[in-house]
Design a protein around this motif. Structure first.
Motif, PDB file in Angstrom:
ATOM      1  N   ILE A   1       0.926  -1.195   0.095  1.00 46.33           N
ATOM      2  CA  ILE A   1      -0.168  -0.054  -0.155  1.00 46.33           C
ATOM      3  C   ILE A   1       1.318   1.116  -0.118  1.00 46.33           C
ATOM      4  O   ILE A   1       0.788   2.309  -0.420  1.00 46.33           O
ATOM      5  CB  ILE A   1      -0.861  -0.091   1.113  1.00 46.33           C
ATOM      6  CG1 ILE A   1      -1.549  -1.154   1.143  1.00 46.33           C
ATOM      7  CG2 ILE A   1      -1.697   1.192   1.515  1.00 46.33           C
ATOM      8  CD1 ILE A   1      -2.835  -1.448   2.143  1.00 46.33           C
ATOM      9  N   ALA A   2       2.061   0.736   0.435  1.00 46.53           N
ATOM     10  CA  ALA A   2       2.554   2.481   0.793  1.00 46.53           C
ATOM     11  C   ALA A   2       3.748   2.535  -0.583  1.00 46.53           C
ATOM     12  O   ALA A   2       3.322   3.687  -0.760  1.00 46.53           O
ATOM     13  CB  ALA A   2       3.725   1.967   2.435  1.00 46.53           C
ATOM     14  N   LEU A   3       3.960   1.876  -0.930  1.00 51.20           N
ATOM     15  CA  LEU A   3       4.477   1.882  -2.288  1.00 51.20           C
ATOM     16  C   LEU A   3       3.818   2.175  -3.131  1.00 51.20           C
ATOM     17  O   LEU A   3       3.808   3.304  -4.214  1.00 51.20           O
ATOM     18  CB  LEU A   3       5.215   0.463  -3.237  1.00 51.20           C
ATOM     19  CG  LEU A   3       6.213   0.019  -2.028  1.00 51.20           C
ATOM     20  CD1 LEU A   3       6.867  -1.323  -2.436  1.00 51.20           C
ATOM     21  CD2 LEU A   3       7.740   1.148  -2.710  1.00 51.20           C
ATOM     22  N   LEU A   4       2.268   1.719  -3.476  1.00 50.49           N
ATOM     23  CA  LEU A   4       0.651   2.183  -4.238  1.00 50.49           C
ATOM     24  C   LEU A   4       1.256   3.604  -3.906  1.00 50.49           C
ATOM     25  O   LEU A   4       1.079   4.426  -5.395  1.00 50.49           O
ATOM     26  CB  LEU A   4      -0.073   1.163  -4.586  1.00 50.49           C
ATOM     27  CG  LEU A   4       0.096  -0.383  -5.169  1.00 50.49           C
ATOM     28  CD1 LEU A   4      -1.056  -0.697  -4.139  1.00 50.49           C
ATOM     29  CD2 LEU A   4       0.166   0.177  -6.503  1.00 50.49           C
ATOM     30  N   THR A   5       1.109   3.968  -3.010  1.00 48.60           N
ATOM     31  CA  THR A   5       0.443   5.073  -2.550  1.00 48.60           C
ATOM     32  C   THR A   5       1.879   6.146  -3.088  1.00 48.60           C
ATOM     33  O   THR A   5       1.466   7.242  -3.974  1.00 48.60           O
ATOM     34  CB  THR A   5       0.261   5.806  -1.207  1.00 48.60           C
ATOM     35  OG1 THR A   5      -0.532   4.488  -0.570  1.00 48.60           O
ATOM     36  CG2 THR A   5       0.439   6.817  -0.975  1.00 48.60           C
ATOM     37  N   GLU A   6       2.618   5.744  -3.309  1.00 48.78           N
ATOM     38  CA  GLU A   6       3.877   6.787  -3.408  1.00 48.78           C
ATOM     39  C   GLU A   6       4.272   7.207  -5.388  1.00 48.78           C
ATOM     40  O   GLU A   6       4.214   7.946  -5.862  1.00 48.78           O
ATOM     41  CB  GLU A   6       5.776   6.524  -2.743  1.00 48.78           C
ATOM     42  CG  GLU A   6       6.697   7.060  -3.335  1.00 48.78           C
ATOM     43  CD  GLU A   6       6.334   8.195  -2.717  1.00 48.78           C
ATOM     44  OE1 GLU A   6       7.060   8.858  -2.979  1.00 48.78           O
ATOM     45  OE2 GLU A   6       6.227   8.228  -1.480  1.00 48.78           O
ATOM     46  N   ARG A   7       3.133   6.192  -6.001  1.00 44.74           N
ATOM     47  CA  ARG A   7       3.516   6.048  -7.616  1.00 44.74           C
ATOM     48  C   ARG A   7       2.347   6.647  -7.748  1.00 44.74           C
ATOM     49  O   ARG A   7       2.137   7.292  -8.401  1.00 44.74           O
ATOM     50  CB  ARG A   7       3.249   4.243  -7.949  1.00 44.74           C
ATOM     51  CG  ARG A   7       4.929   3.772  -7.818  1.00 44.74           C
ATOM     52  CD  ARG A   7       4.471   2.270  -8.722  1.00 44.74           C
ATOM     53  NE  ARG A   7       4.156   2.354 -10.104  1.00 44.74           N
ATOM     54  CZ  ARG A   7       3.931   1.288 -10.627  1.00 44.74           C
ATOM     55  NH1 ARG A   7       3.734   0.332 -10.136  1.00 44.74           N
ATOM     56  NH2 ARG A   7       3.755   1.535 -12.049  1.00 44.74           N
ATOM     57  N   ILE A   8       1.415   6.680  -7.297  1.00 45.55           N
ATOM     58  CA  ILE A   8      -0.077   7.402  -7.312  1.00 45.55           C
ATOM     59  C   ILE A   8      -0.053   8.998  -6.881  1.00 45.55           C
ATOM     60  O   ILE A   8      -0.440   9.368  -7.950  1.00 45.55           O
ATOM     61  CB  ILE A   8      -1.076   6.797  -6.030  1.00 45.55           C
ATOM     62  CG1 ILE A   8      -1.867   5.003  -6.639  1.00 45.55           C
ATOM     63  CG2 ILE A   8      -2.503   7.743  -6.275  1.00 45.55           C
ATOM     64  CD1 ILE A   8      -2.277   4.518  -5.651  1.00 45.55           C
TER      65      ILE A   8
END
Length: 86
Positions: free
Chosen positions: A25-32
């Motif tokens: 979730i943290a990695l996806l949030t950074e990409r988002i």
């Protein structure tokens, strides 16, 4: 974008933990967040928009899973990443 290792160290159980929902979730949030900034300056980039929507959908599914599995961790993560939640 932040380094991937920094995010894994911050949200993972150890330095090699890349599969836990918190890290994903943290990695996806950074990409988002990165793609959101990109979309503000490139409004007609529909290919990136489609990718952004796919990432948001994937993150939403992981957040639902985490909320069912461990609601306290879900709330802590959502607050730390500044994600709106109910």
């Amino acid at each position: 974008m932040k380094e991937k290792k920094e995010i894994i160290e911050k949200y993972g159980r150890n330095n090699l933990d890349t599969g836990s929902p918190n890290v994903q979730i943290a990695l996806l949030t950074e990409r988002i967040n990165y793609l959101t900034g990109h979309m503000q300056s490139h409004r007609k980039d529909f290919h990136s928009r489609r990718g952004l929507l796919a990432l948001v959908s994937k993150r939403r599914g992981l957040l639902k899973y985490l909320a069912v599995k461990d609601y306290k961790k879900y709330e802590e993560l959502a607050t730390a990443l500044k994600i709106r939640h109910n």
